[in-house]
Design an enzyme around this catalytic site. Structure first.
Site, PDB file in Angstrom:
ATOM      1  CG  ASP A 136      -1.984  -0.950   1.253  1.00 35.69           C
ATOM      2  OD1 ASP A 136      -2.410  -0.842  -0.262  1.00 35.69           O
ATOM      3  OD2 ASP A 136      -2.279  -1.350   2.022  1.00 35.69           O
ATOM      4  CB  SER A 214     -12.203  -1.083   7.965  1.00 36.60           C
ATOM      5  OG  SER A 214     -10.834  -0.545   7.083  1.00 36.60           O
ATOM      6  NE  ARG A 215     -10.728   4.951  14.643  1.00 32.37           N
ATOM      7  CZ  ARG A 215      -9.603   5.261  15.971  1.00 32.37           C
ATOM      8  NH1 ARG A 215      -9.766   4.164  16.543  1.00 32.37           N
ATOM      9  NH2 ARG A 215      -9.239   6.541  16.170  1.00 32.37           N
ATOM     10  CB  THR A 216      -8.018   1.996   6.602  1.00 27.86           C
ATOM     11  OG1 THR A 216      -8.829   2.809   6.155  1.00 27.86           O
ATOM     12  CG2 THR A 216      -7.948   0.379   6.955  1.00 27.86           C
ATOM     13  NE  ARG A 220     -11.343   5.709   6.299  1.00 29.28           N
ATOM     14  CZ  ARG A 220     -11.260   4.693   5.772  1.00 29.28           C
ATOM     15  NH1 ARG A 220     -11.838   3.948   6.077  1.00 29.28           N
ATOM     16  NH2 ARG A 220     -10.416   4.617   4.650  1.00 29.28           N
ATOM     17  CB  VAL A 259     -23.128  -0.562   2.585  1.00 31.66           C
ATOM     18  CG1 VAL A 259     -24.653   0.537   1.727  1.00 31.66           C
ATOM     19  CG2 VAL A 259     -23.734  -0.236   3.715  1.00 31.66           C
ATOM     20  CG  LEU A 261     -18.515  -0.256  -3.748  1.00 33.25           C
ATOM     21  CD1 LEU A 261     -17.493  -0.089  -5.038  1.00 33.25           C
ATOM     22  CD2 LEU A 261     -17.659   1.016  -3.578  1.00 33.25           C
ATOM     23  CB  ALA A 278      -5.132   7.271  -2.742  1.00 33.54           C
ATOM     24  CB  SER A 279      -9.914   4.951   0.324  1.00 34.61           C
ATOM     25  OG  SER A 279     -10.782   4.182  -0.146  1.00 34.61           O
TER      26      SER A 279
HETATM   27  N1  UDP Z   1     -16.190  -1.265   0.940  1.00 33.73           N
HETATM   28  C1  UDP Z   1     -17.411  -0.707   0.529  1.00 33.73           C
HETATM   29  N2  UDP Z   1     -18.566  -1.303   1.944  1.00 33.73           N
HETATM   30  C2  UDP Z   1     -18.234  -1.274   2.840  1.00 33.73           C
HETATM   31  C3  UDP Z   1     -16.945  -0.775   3.742  1.00 33.73           C
HETATM   32  C4  UDP Z   1     -15.713  -1.319   2.565  1.00 33.73           C
HETATM   33  O1  UDP Z   1     -17.847  -1.604  -0.611  1.00 33.73           O
HETATM   34  O2  UDP Z   1     -19.146  -0.985   3.215  1.00 33.73           O
HETATM   35  C5  UDP Z   1     -15.533  -0.870  -0.260  1.00 33.73           C
HETATM   36  C6  UDP Z   1     -14.540   0.589   0.309  1.00 33.73           C
HETATM   37  O3  UDP Z   1     -15.262   0.858  -0.652  1.00 33.73           O
HETATM   38  C7  UDP Z   1     -13.463   0.577  -0.227  1.00 33.73           C
HETATM   39  C8  UDP Z   1     -13.279  -1.166   0.598  1.00 33.73           C
HETATM   40  O4  UDP Z   1     -13.969  -1.871   0.305  1.00 33.73           O
HETATM   41  O5  UDP Z   1     -12.941   0.516  -1.368  1.00 33.73           O
HETATM   42  C9  UDP Z   1     -12.430  -1.005   1.533  1.00 33.73           C
HETATM   43  O6  UDP Z   1     -12.827   0.062   2.492  1.00 33.73           O
HETATM   44  P1  UDP Z   1     -12.072   0.057   3.880  1.00 33.73           P
HETATM   45  O7  UDP Z   1     -13.019   1.496   4.335  1.00 33.73           O
HETATM   46  O8  UDP Z   1     -11.330  -1.152   4.322  1.00 33.73           O
HETATM   47  O9  UDP Z   1     -10.451   0.745   3.747  1.00 33.73           O
HETATM   48  P2  UDP Z   1      -9.567   2.138   2.485  1.00 33.73           P
HETATM   49  O10 UDP Z   1      -9.276   1.774   2.145  1.00 33.73           O
HETATM   50  O11 UDP Z   1     -11.004   2.546   2.255  1.00 33.73           O
HETATM   51  O12 UDP Z   1      -8.920   2.495   3.829  1.00 33.73           O
END
Ligand code: UDP
Length: 397
Positions: A136, A214-216, A220, A259, A261, A278-279
């Site tokens: 990452d 999640s709380r990455t 947030r 949930v 997308l 980046a997410s």
């Molecule tokens: N995600 C999702 N629904 C959820 C939780 C996560 O579609 O309820 C997707 C989110 O859009 C992201 C990925 O799963 O692309 C990982 O999300 P997370 O928040 O765990 O980590 P991030 O990559 O954003 O730090």
């Protein structure tokens, strides 16, 4: 006397904004500093916005130029050797791709190889060694350690990695319950999100801000806390990820259900936050034709630069407190025409300029530029991944 002082002060504040702007038409009878500043930001940004040309992934090409700037005098084998532990070593020889046998994230490597193989089918590339980082986090921090051409999917301005389109455009994205084999196939998601956006037009969406993840990153927290105190305005909850151990990891609450997308499209206001880097969520949110609030501007992917604050999304300070977020969300609840226009422009930008062909095109331009800069002759397996190791490369046809 007090009244005169107040009027003079108000007009001075107003003229401080207005003297910088032409045609400044703030409604002075209804003055509110925060609100008018948002209105001005949108007007200014839209007025000075020059759309990019869609052909040949040109909307993203400035990023490529900037990333290659430190390497304009050439890329050498010594650079590769000094940074070989910072990623997976690939070789392109006679237009075939080889990779070191081990990859710590096989589906990420496979997502990367999908695009490189596509490029090799279309164009002839010179021989070259590549270090592709599938972790990452970016790797080339000029203040410490050697500088070299490591390809990474995301970075901040402090890093000198060369950004490539993430593996997850095809496969190897985060594996959550809803996407057990990992988020990927952006081509398919584009279609399903667009059709969801068509099923739920703006006036049928809930006038609420939404976030699930999640709380990455603790950036947030402010939105999750606002959701707890103002559930009618925001629905933002933490979900579990693989590192989850207890409610402490979800800000002292039970984890929420994930949930999809597609179901994000039910809401007018969608929040994007950085994670470890980046997410991957960002690009998907635009396709709902909802208004995207993008928090923080440090973490980039190759396509972020083509999206402009206030034109395609609402920029949000990463240090915002729940109260700041409340003001911002309320502004757009009360200015729905502006919100919808920005949402439409954001959708159009991603729909037109972030197709899988644009991703392939970016890879092609990246590899051609890299090839032009690569100076040395190479031989199959002439980089030892570990000292004394025998040849450890595989061929991918
Ligand atoms: N995600 C999702 N629904 C959820 C939780 C996560 O579609 O309820 C997707 C989110 O859009 C992201 C990925 O799963 O692309 C990982 O999300 P997370 O928040 O765990 O980590 P991030 O990559 O954003 O730090």
């Amino acid at each position: 006397l007090l009244f005169i002082c107040f009027i003079t002060f108000s007009l001075r504040i107003n003229s401080q904004y207005c003297e910088k702007k032409e045609n400044c038409d703030i409604d002075k009878s209804n003055y509110d500093e925060a609100t008018n500043l948002i209105t001005l930001n949108i007007k200014d940004a839209v007025k000075s916005y020059i759309p990019c040309k869609s052909e040949n992934c040109s909307c993203h090409v400035n990023v490529l130029k900037r990333d290659f700037e430190p390497f304009k005098t050439g890329i050498t084998k010594d650079m590769i050797k000094s940074l070989r532990s910072h990623g997976i070593i690939y070789q392109i020889i006679n237009n075939k791709i080889y990779r070191q046998k081990d990859c710590n994230f096989p589906s990420r490597c496979s997502g990367v190889e999908h695009f490189i193989k596509k490029v090799l089918k279309k164009v002839k590339l010179p021989n070259m060694d590549l270090i592709i980082n599938v972790r990452d986090y970016p790797q080339v921090y000029p203040h410490h350690g050697p500088i070299g051409p490591v390809l990474s999917f995301s970075k901040t301005k402090d890093y000198q990695d060369i950004m490539y389109p993430a593996w997850s455009f095809y496969e190897g994205g985060p594996a959550i319950k809803l996407y057990p084999t990992g988020l990927g196939r952006f081509d398919l998601l584009r279609e399903s999100l667009k059709s969801e956006a068509e099923k739920i037009p703006w006036n049928k969406k809930k006038s609420k801000a939404f976030f699930r993840g999640s709380r990455t990153s603790d950036e947030r927290d402010a939105l999750v806390l606002l959701s707890r105190s103002n559930p009618e305005l925001v629905d933002a909850q933490y979900t579990k990820n693989q590192a989850w151990k207890s409610p402490a990891d979800t800000l002292n609450a039970e984890p929420a259900e994930e949930v999809s997308l597609e179901d994000h499209c039910k809401y007018k206001f969608l929040f994007n936050y950085r994670g470890v880097a980046a997410s991957f969520r960002f690009k998907h949110l635009f396709l709902c034709k909802s208004l995207v609030f993008h928090v923080g501007d440090e973490w980039q992917e190759f396509f972020y630069d083509s999206l402009k604050p206030w034109v395609h999304y609402i920029p949000v300070n990463s240090k915002s407190k729940p109260e700041d977020l409340k003001i911002l969300i309320n502004y757009f609840k009360h200015h729905q025409d502006e919100a919808q226009e920005i949402a439409e422009r954001g959708f159009e930008m991603i729909w037109k300029n972030l197709k899988l062909e644009d991703v392939e095109c970016y890879w092609r331009r990246l590899l051609r530029q890299y090839g032009r800069l690569f100076k040395d002759n190479i031989k199959f397996c002439d980089i030892k991944i570990r000292p004394f190791m025998k040849c450890s490369f595989n061929l991918f046809k």
